[in-house]
Design a protein around this motif. Structure first.
Motif, short mmCIF file in Angstrom:
data_model
loop_
_atom_site.label_atom_id
_atom_site.label_comp_id
_atom_site.label_asym_id
_atom_site.label_seq_id
_atom_site.Cartn_x
_atom_site.Cartn_y
_atom_site.Cartn_z
N HIS A 11 0.84 -1.28 0.04
CA HIS A 11 -0.25 0.09 -0.09
C HIS A 11 0.95 1.17 0.04
O HIS A 11 0.43 2.39 0.10
CB HIS A 11 -0.87 -0.03 1.28
CG HIS A 11 -2.08 -1.05 1.24
ND1 HIS A 11 -2.39 -1.47 2.33
CD2 HIS A 11 -2.40 -1.80 0.21
CE1 HIS A 11 -3.17 -2.57 2.03
NE2 HIS A 11 -3.34 -2.93 0.75
N GLU A 80 -9.70 -6.89 -0.42
CA GLU A 80 -9.11 -5.73 -0.72
C GLU A 80 -8.24 -5.78 -1.94
O GLU A 80 -8.28 -4.81 -2.84
CB GLU A 80 -8.13 -4.99 0.54
CG GLU A 80 -7.88 -3.68 0.26
CD GLU A 80 -7.10 -3.06 1.19
OE1 GLU A 80 -7.04 -1.74 1.49
OE2 GLU A 80 -6.18 -3.53 2.02
N GLY A 84 -9.18 -4.21 -5.51
CA GLY A 84 -8.08 -3.11 -5.77
C GLY A 84 -7.78 -3.71 -7.47
O GLY A 84 -7.35 -2.71 -8.48
N ARG A 85 -7.83 -4.96 -7.76
CA ARG A 85 -7.69 -5.29 -9.09
C ARG A 85 -8.80 -4.75 -10.10
O ARG A 85 -8.31 -4.27 -11.11
CB ARG A 85 -7.51 -6.77 -9.18
CG ARG A 85 -7.53 -7.56 -10.58
CD ARG A 85 -6.26 -7.10 -11.37
NE ARG A 85 -5.07 -7.78 -10.64
CZ ARG A 85 -5.01 -9.08 -10.83
NH1 ARG A 85 -5.73 -9.87 -11.77
NH2 ARG A 85 -3.91 -9.85 -10.26
N CYS A 87 -10.49 -2.10 -9.66
CA CYS A 87 -10.26 -0.68 -9.79
C CYS A 87 -8.99 0.05 -10.79
O CYS A 87 -9.41 0.65 -11.35
CB CYS A 87 -9.94 -0.10 -8.41
SG CYS A 87 -11.46 -0.06 -6.85
N ALA A 88 -7.97 -1.24 -10.88
CA ALA A 88 -6.95 -0.79 -11.61
C ALA A 88 -7.43 -0.91 -12.98
O ALA A 88 -6.71 -0.16 -13.77
CB ALA A 88 -5.92 -2.09 -11.18
N PRO A 130 -10.38 1.47 2.84
CA PRO A 130 -9.88 1.63 1.63
C PRO A 130 -8.39 2.12 1.82
O PRO A 130 -8.05 3.10 2.11
CB PRO A 130 -10.59 2.75 0.76
CG PRO A 130 -10.97 3.31 1.84
CD PRO A 130 -11.38 2.54 3.07
N ASP A 132 -5.69 0.10 -0.28
CA ASP A 132 -5.15 -0.07 -1.56
C ASP A 132 -5.11 1.10 -2.29
O ASP A 132 -6.08 1.84 -2.65
CB ASP A 132 -6.14 -1.26 -2.44
CG ASP A 132 -5.26 -1.60 -3.56
OD1 ASP A 132 -4.72 -2.74 -3.44
OD2 ASP A 132 -5.50 -1.35 -4.53
N GLU A 134 -5.01 1.51 -5.76
CA GLU A 134 -5.80 1.47 -6.91
C GLU A 134 -7.29 1.84 -6.56
O GLU A 134 -7.91 2.81 -7.16
CB GLU A 134 -5.88 0.03 -7.63
CG GLU A 134 -4.61 -0.01 -8.56
CD GLU A 134 -4.36 1.05 -9.30
OE1 GLU A 134 -5.37 1.60 -9.91
OE2 GLU A 134 -3.19 0.97 -10.23
N THR A 135 -7.70 1.26 -5.22
CA THR A 135 -9.02 1.83 -4.81
C THR A 135 -9.01 3.04 -4.48
O THR A 135 -10.10 3.85 -4.62
CB THR A 135 -9.51 0.87 -3.58
OG1 THR A 135 -9.40 -0.52 -3.98
CG2 THR A 135 -10.81 1.12 -3.08
#
Length: 239
Positions: A11, A80, A84-85, A87-88, A130, A132, A134-135
């Motif tokens: 992170h 998470e 995050g994946r 969101c990426a 949150p 991460d 990307e999140t």
């Protein structure tokens, strides 16, 4: 480095000034965090989020559950990573004060579509802190859009949370309904059956429900989602 330290390290933003470790590198582990996430998403896509357990994931990776904890701390950590994946993969627009409503609606719609590709995964987005990157990037982008549209900072901050919560809840309900329909669950009613049940209620007790049963059961596809999203966004514009 223990799993919690590894989680914290994930992170942190990359440090281009960090010196290369002169010590010889250890042999790469046969399982990586990326493989864990890829496999978890595969399980969810075919079996649904409820089927994803650490034991099920370990089996899909052909390893033991204990091996997973060398890469993820626990199920919450895995959740998470999964969000995050997703969101990426989200592209965020450059905030435009003249188009902010369409922009924030577009981001929410893309998040919805991603969640629905992985049945039930939006449950993983609920009640998590949150951290991460990307999140956080997506939250930052949504906040930037609202602020560019002239929404007050406090209202914008709460609105991002409310919008994400609504999208997650909507997708979770859709996933549950689809799962029940696939198993021929008697509790799942089509519109015609629901309309018949509402109109059959005693009118003296449920005058508004019986009179407006058609409106209560109206809508196809994502009509209700679009309506609610517009209601929230328009409410921000009128504050």
């Amino acid at each position: 480095m223990n799993p919690r330290e590894r989680r914290a390290a994930r992170h942190q933003p990359p440090n281009p000034e960090a010196e290369t470790d002169p010590r010889p590198r250890r042999r790469k582990a046969p399982i990586t965090v990326e493989q864990v996430v890829d496999t978890a998403l595969g399980v969810i896509a075919t079996e649904g989020y409820e089927a994803l357990t650490m034991r099920r994931l370990a089996g899909a990776l052909d390893t033991g559950p204990a091996s997973l904890y060398a890469h993820v701390v626990n199920k919450a950590d895995l959740d998470e990573l999964l969000i995050g994946r997703l969101c990426a993969a989200l592209a965020l627009p450059e905030p435009d004060p003249t188009a902010w409503r369409d922009q924030i609606r577009g981001v929410c719609t893309r998040i919805r579509d991603q969640y629905l590709d992985y049945p039930g995964i939006s449950r993983a987005a609920l009640a998590i802190a949150p951290t991460d990157l990307e999140t956080m990037r997506v939250s930052e982008g949504m906040l930037a859009i609202l602020l560019a549209g002239g929404v007050a900072p406090q209202a914008a901050a709460w609105a991002v949370d409310a919008l994400l919560l609504y999208v997650a809840a909507y997708c979770l309900e859709v996933s549950i309904m689809r799962q029940r329909a696939a198993h021929d669950d008697a509790w799942v009613l089509d519109r015609d059956e629901l309309l018949r049940r509402l109109t059959a209620l005693p009118a003296e007790t449920f005058p508004h429900t019986t009179r407006h049963a058609a409106e209560l059961t109206a809508g196809t596809g994502h009509d209700r989602f679009d309506f609610t999203l517009s209601l929230m966004i328009d409410g921000l514009a009128h504050r």
